[in-house]
Design a protein around this motif. Sequence first.
Motif, mmCIF file in Angstrom:
data_model
loop_
_atom_site.group_PDB
_atom_site.id
_atom_site.type_symbol
_atom_site.label_atom_id
_atom_site.label_comp_id
_atom_site.label_asym_id
_atom_site.label_seq_id
_atom_site.Cartn_x
_atom_site.Cartn_y
_atom_site.Cartn_z
ATOM 1 N N PRO A 36 -1.389 -10.952 10.099
ATOM 2 C CA PRO A 36 -1.607 -9.669 10.316
ATOM 3 C C PRO A 36 -2.214 -9.538 9.099
ATOM 4 N N THR A 37 -0.708 -8.843 8.251
ATOM 5 C CA THR A 37 -0.566 -9.063 6.806
ATOM 6 C C THR A 37 -1.065 -9.086 6.105
ATOM 7 N N MET A 38 -1.683 -10.471 5.938
ATOM 8 C CA MET A 38 -2.208 -11.478 4.377
ATOM 9 C C MET A 38 -3.563 -11.090 4.748
ATOM 10 N N PRO A 39 -4.053 -11.067 3.690
ATOM 11 C CA PRO A 39 -5.128 -10.258 2.477
ATOM 12 C C PRO A 39 -6.229 -11.093 3.899
ATOM 13 N N ILE A 40 -7.335 -10.549 4.138
ATOM 14 C CA ILE A 40 -8.575 -10.186 5.030
ATOM 15 C C ILE A 40 -9.955 -10.810 3.960
ATOM 16 N N MET A 41 -10.006 -10.297 2.948
ATOM 17 C CA MET A 41 -11.281 -10.519 2.717
ATOM 18 C C MET A 41 -10.978 -12.219 1.372
ATOM 19 N N THR A 42 -9.810 -12.340 1.195
ATOM 20 C CA THR A 42 -9.531 -13.550 0.517
ATOM 21 C C THR A 42 -8.964 -15.002 1.058
ATOM 22 N N SER A 56 -3.686 -14.672 13.778
ATOM 23 C CA SER A 56 -4.098 -13.307 14.081
ATOM 24 C C SER A 56 -5.278 -12.915 13.616
ATOM 25 N N ARG A 57 -5.825 -13.424 12.802
ATOM 26 C CA ARG A 57 -7.395 -13.180 13.005
ATOM 27 C C ARG A 57 -8.122 -14.388 12.364
ATOM 28 N N TYR A 58 -9.479 -14.824 12.272
ATOM 29 C CA TYR A 58 -10.202 -15.668 11.681
ATOM 30 C C TYR A 58 -11.481 -15.619 11.383
ATOM 31 N N ILE A 71 -12.457 -11.353 11.539
ATOM 32 C CA ILE A 71 -12.253 -10.237 13.434
ATOM 33 C C ILE A 71 -10.541 -10.904 13.420
ATOM 34 N N SER A 72 -9.965 -9.896 13.541
ATOM 35 C CA SER A 72 -8.743 -9.515 14.549
ATOM 36 C C SER A 72 -8.515 -10.153 16.059
ATOM 37 N N TRP A 73 -8.194 -11.300 15.924
ATOM 38 C CA TRP A 73 -7.855 -11.783 17.616
ATOM 39 C C TRP A 73 -7.584 -10.570 18.929
ATOM 40 N N SER A 74 -6.131 -9.710 18.734
ATOM 41 C CA SER A 74 -5.916 -8.989 19.480
ATOM 42 C C SER A 74 -7.506 -7.685 20.044
ATOM 43 N N GLY A 75 -7.135 -6.939 19.040
ATOM 44 C CA GLY A 75 -7.841 -5.886 18.966
ATOM 45 C C GLY A 75 -9.249 -5.834 18.718
#
Length: 123
Positions: A100-106, A30-32, A49-53
């Motif tokens: 995609p709901t997991m924290p982004i910056m940790t 979902s995100r990298y 960065i999100s993979w889809s959008g």
Amino acid sequence: QVQLVESGGGLVQAGDSLRLSCAVSGRTFSRYAWFRQAPGKDREFVAAISWSGGAEYYADSVKGRFTIARDNGKNTVYLQINSLKPADTAVYYCAASTSPTMPIMTDHGYDYWGQGTQVTVSS
């Protein structure tokens, strides 16, 4: 088998640019993100960065100099680093999140990690 393999690090001079790559195999996520860890310091978030959008997220300390990008066809994530500074010296890690709901910056928000690539910036 899931693998994240970073490349592109090296020894550079202050002011140079580098592009790090993270080749992903086994599945898509979902995100990298990219994190980095300097000697004697905790690992810190750099960019995601999100993979889809393609939504992008950056640490305040790197905004304007770092750019994260993805190539869906090659299943590869990139980190362009411009105007490198000695303070950018660190091991840079690629990470991937299954949700995609997991924290982004940790780092708690990511399930898979690469082995890291060393970036050393000389003054």
